[in-house]
Design a protein around this motif. Structure first.
Motif, mmCIF file in Angstrom:
data_model
loop_
_atom_site.group_PDB
_atom_site.id
_atom_site.type_symbol
_atom_site.label_atom_id
_atom_site.label_comp_id
_atom_site.label_asym_id
_atom_site.label_seq_id
_atom_site.Cartn_x
_atom_site.Cartn_y
_atom_site.Cartn_z
ATOM 1 N N VAL A 1 8.115 -4.512 -23.363
ATOM 2 C CA VAL A 1 6.770 -4.226 -23.890
ATOM 3 C C VAL A 1 5.748 -4.139 -22.763
ATOM 4 C CG1 VAL A 1 4.923 -5.122 -25.358
ATOM 5 C CG2 VAL A 1 7.298 -5.242 -26.126
ATOM 6 N N VAL A 2 5.863 -5.000 -21.780
ATOM 7 C CA VAL A 2 5.018 -4.952 -20.583
ATOM 8 C C VAL A 2 5.961 -4.912 -19.395
ATOM 9 C CG1 VAL A 2 3.276 -6.148 -19.200
ATOM 10 C CG2 VAL A 2 3.135 -6.207 -21.686
ATOM 11 N N THR A 3 5.769 -3.948 -18.516
ATOM 12 C CA THR A 3 6.703 -3.753 -17.405
ATOM 13 C C THR A 3 5.981 -3.762 -16.063
ATOM 14 O OG1 THR A 3 8.573 -2.396 -16.675
ATOM 15 C CG2 THR A 3 6.617 -1.224 -17.457
ATOM 16 N N ALA B 1 -3.087 2.961 -8.147
ATOM 17 C CA ALA B 1 -3.528 1.738 -8.816
ATOM 18 C C ALA B 1 -4.748 1.140 -8.111
ATOM 19 C CB ALA B 1 -2.386 0.720 -8.858
ATOM 20 N N ARG B 2 -4.697 1.055 -6.794
ATOM 21 C CA ARG B 2 -5.823 0.490 -6.034
ATOM 22 C C ARG B 2 -7.097 1.304 -6.199
ATOM 23 N NH1 ARG B 2 -1.843 -0.255 -2.267
ATOM 24 N NH2 ARG B 2 -2.449 1.624 -1.144
ATOM 25 N N ARG B 3 -6.948 2.634 -6.320
ATOM 26 C CA ARG B 3 -8.118 3.505 -6.463
ATOM 27 C C ARG B 3 -8.582 3.639 -7.912
ATOM 28 N NH1 ARG B 3 -5.395 7.934 -2.928
ATOM 29 N NH2 ARG B 3 -4.754 8.527 -5.006
ATOM 30 N N GLY B 4 -7.873 3.024 -8.846
ATOM 31 C CA GLY B 4 -8.243 3.140 -10.250
ATOM 32 C C GLY B 4 -7.913 4.501 -10.838
ATOM 33 N N GLN B 5 -6.903 5.200 -10.265
ATOM 34 C CA GLN B 5 -6.549 6.545 -10.702
ATOM 35 C C GLN B 5 -5.145 6.628 -11.283
ATOM 36 O OE1 GLN B 5 -7.185 8.717 -7.043
ATOM 37 N NE2 GLN B 5 -9.310 9.150 -7.589
ATOM 38 N N TYR B 6 -4.563 5.486 -11.638
ATOM 39 C CA TYR B 6 -3.219 5.488 -12.208
ATOM 40 C C TYR B 6 -3.260 6.197 -13.561
ATOM 41 C CZ TYR B 6 1.552 3.845 -12.462
ATOM 42 O OH TYR B 6 2.922 3.797 -12.495
ATOM 43 N N PRO B 7 -2.181 6.886 -13.958
ATOM 44 C CA PRO B 7 -2.222 7.690 -15.184
ATOM 45 C C PRO B 7 -2.427 6.916 -16.483
ATOM 46 C CG PRO B 7 -0.108 7.969 -14.034
ATOM 47 C CD PRO B 7 -0.956 7.067 -13.213
ATOM 48 N N VAL B 8 -2.239 5.591 -16.456
ATOM 49 C CA VAL B 8 -2.460 4.761 -17.648
ATOM 50 C C VAL B 8 -3.214 3.501 -17.235
ATOM 51 C CG1 VAL B 8 -0.400 5.587 -18.881
ATOM 52 C CG2 VAL B 8 -0.216 3.600 -17.393
ATOM 53 N N LEU C 1 -3.952 -0.269 -16.374
ATOM 54 C CA LEU C 1 -3.114 -1.311 -15.784
ATOM 55 C C LEU C 1 -3.633 -2.686 -16.149
ATOM 56 C CD1 LEU C 1 -2.740 0.188 -12.196
ATOM 57 C CD2 LEU C 1 -1.078 0.285 -14.070
ATOM 58 N N LEU C 2 -2.731 -3.632 -16.236
ATOM 59 C CA LEU C 2 -3.087 -5.042 -16.394
ATOM 60 C C LEU C 2 -2.943 -5.678 -15.021
ATOM 61 C CD1 LEU C 2 -0.891 -5.748 -19.538
ATOM 62 C CD2 LEU C 2 -3.333 -5.222 -19.504
ATOM 63 N N ARG C 3 -3.920 -6.455 -14.621
ATOM 64 C CA ARG C 3 -3.856 -7.124 -13.316
ATOM 65 C C ARG C 3 -3.628 -8.606 -13.564
ATOM 66 N NH1 ARG C 3 -5.288 -5.566 -7.877
ATOM 67 N NH2 ARG C 3 -4.302 -7.243 -6.743
ATOM 68 N N LEU C 4 -2.484 -9.108 -13.120
ATOM 69 C CA LEU C 4 -2.141 -10.519 -13.275
ATOM 70 C C LEU C 4 -1.960 -11.115 -11.892
ATOM 71 C CD1 LEU C 4 0.482 -10.076 -16.127
ATOM 72 C CD2 LEU C 4 -1.908 -10.727 -16.357
ATOM 73 N N GLY C 5 -3.007 -11.768 -11.399
ATOM 74 C CA GLY C 5 -2.977 -12.270 -10.030
ATOM 75 C C GLY C 5 -2.890 -11.101 -9.070
ATOM 76 N N ALA D 1 -0.284 -9.058 -9.076
ATOM 77 C CA ALA D 1 0.677 -8.103 -9.638
ATOM 78 C C ALA D 1 0.014 -7.176 -10.655
ATOM 79 C CB ALA D 1 1.814 -8.860 -10.308
ATOM 80 N N TYR D 2 0.516 -5.962 -10.695
ATOM 81 C CA TYR D 2 0.114 -5.009 -11.729
ATOM 82 C C TYR D 2 1.185 -4.994 -12.803
ATOM 83 C CZ TYR D 2 -3.189 -2.911 -8.394
ATOM 84 O OH TYR D 2 -4.203 -2.680 -7.518
ATOM 85 N N ARG D 3 0.775 -4.884 -14.056
ATOM 86 C CA ARG D 3 1.695 -4.720 -15.172
ATOM 87 C C ARG D 3 1.197 -3.550 -16.008
ATOM 88 N NH1 ARG D 3 4.400 -7.280 -12.317
ATOM 89 N NH2 ARG D 3 5.261 -9.334 -12.663
ATOM 90 N N VAL D 4 2.137 -2.924 -16.719
ATOM 91 C CA VAL D 4 1.825 -1.726 -17.494
ATOM 92 C C VAL D 4 2.441 -1.870 -18.884
ATOM 93 C CG1 VAL D 4 1.942 0.798 -17.526
ATOM 94 C CG2 VAL D 4 2.002 -0.409 -15.340
ATOM 95 N N ARG D 5 1.665 -1.543 -19.914
ATOM 96 C CA ARG D 5 2.179 -1.598 -21.285
ATOM 97 C C ARG D 5 3.068 -0.388 -21.559
ATOM 98 N NH1 ARG D 5 -3.320 -3.488 -22.026
ATOM 99 N NH2 ARG D 5 -3.927 -1.316 -22.021
ATOM 100 N N ARG D 6 4.233 -0.648 -22.138
ATOM 101 C CA ARG D 6 5.154 0.441 -22.485
ATOM 102 C C ARG D 6 4.488 1.450 -23.411
ATOM 103 N NH1 ARG D 6 9.939 -1.580 -25.670
ATOM 104 N NH2 ARG D 6 8.369 -1.618 -27.283
ATOM 105 N N ALA D 7 3.695 0.973 -24.366
ATOM 106 C CA ALA D 7 3.023 1.879 -25.309
ATOM 107 C C ALA D 7 2.142 2.884 -24.575
ATOM 108 C CB ALA D 7 2.200 1.080 -26.314
#
Length: 79
Positions: free
Chosen positions: A22-24, A44-51, A53-57, A59-65
């Motif tokens: 669910v979160v990868t 990701a750093r530039r805020g231009q990722y296609p979806v 992102l969740l920032r956890l400390g 690490a970046y995480r991405v929702r499968r949905a």
């Protein structure tokens, strides 16, 4: 054309994307989009990722949905 469209990274097929948790991780998300590690982290750093992102400390995480929606893949309904 988005900056991540012309990369040579091997992507995932639909069954692999549907099998993601669910979160990868950002690395798995990069593979789903067919973009390389360096490009993915740069976007990701530039805020231009296609979806989103969740920032956890650190690490970046991405929702499968979000990945499925961006790739135009319908999530199968439970039987």
């Amino acid at each position: 054309m988005p900056p991540y469209a012309n990369t040579a990274q091997k992507g995932m097929d639909v069954s692999e994307v549907l099998a993601l948790p669910v979160v990868t991780t950002l690395e798995d998300s990069n593979r789903a989009f067919g973009i390389g590690r360096t490009t993915g982290y740069s976007l990701a750093r530039r805020g231009q990722y296609p979806v989103p992102l969740l920032r956890l400390g650190n690490a970046y995480r991405v929702r499968r949905a979000d990945i499925l929606r961006a790739l135009g893949i319908d999530e199968p309904s439970p039987a």
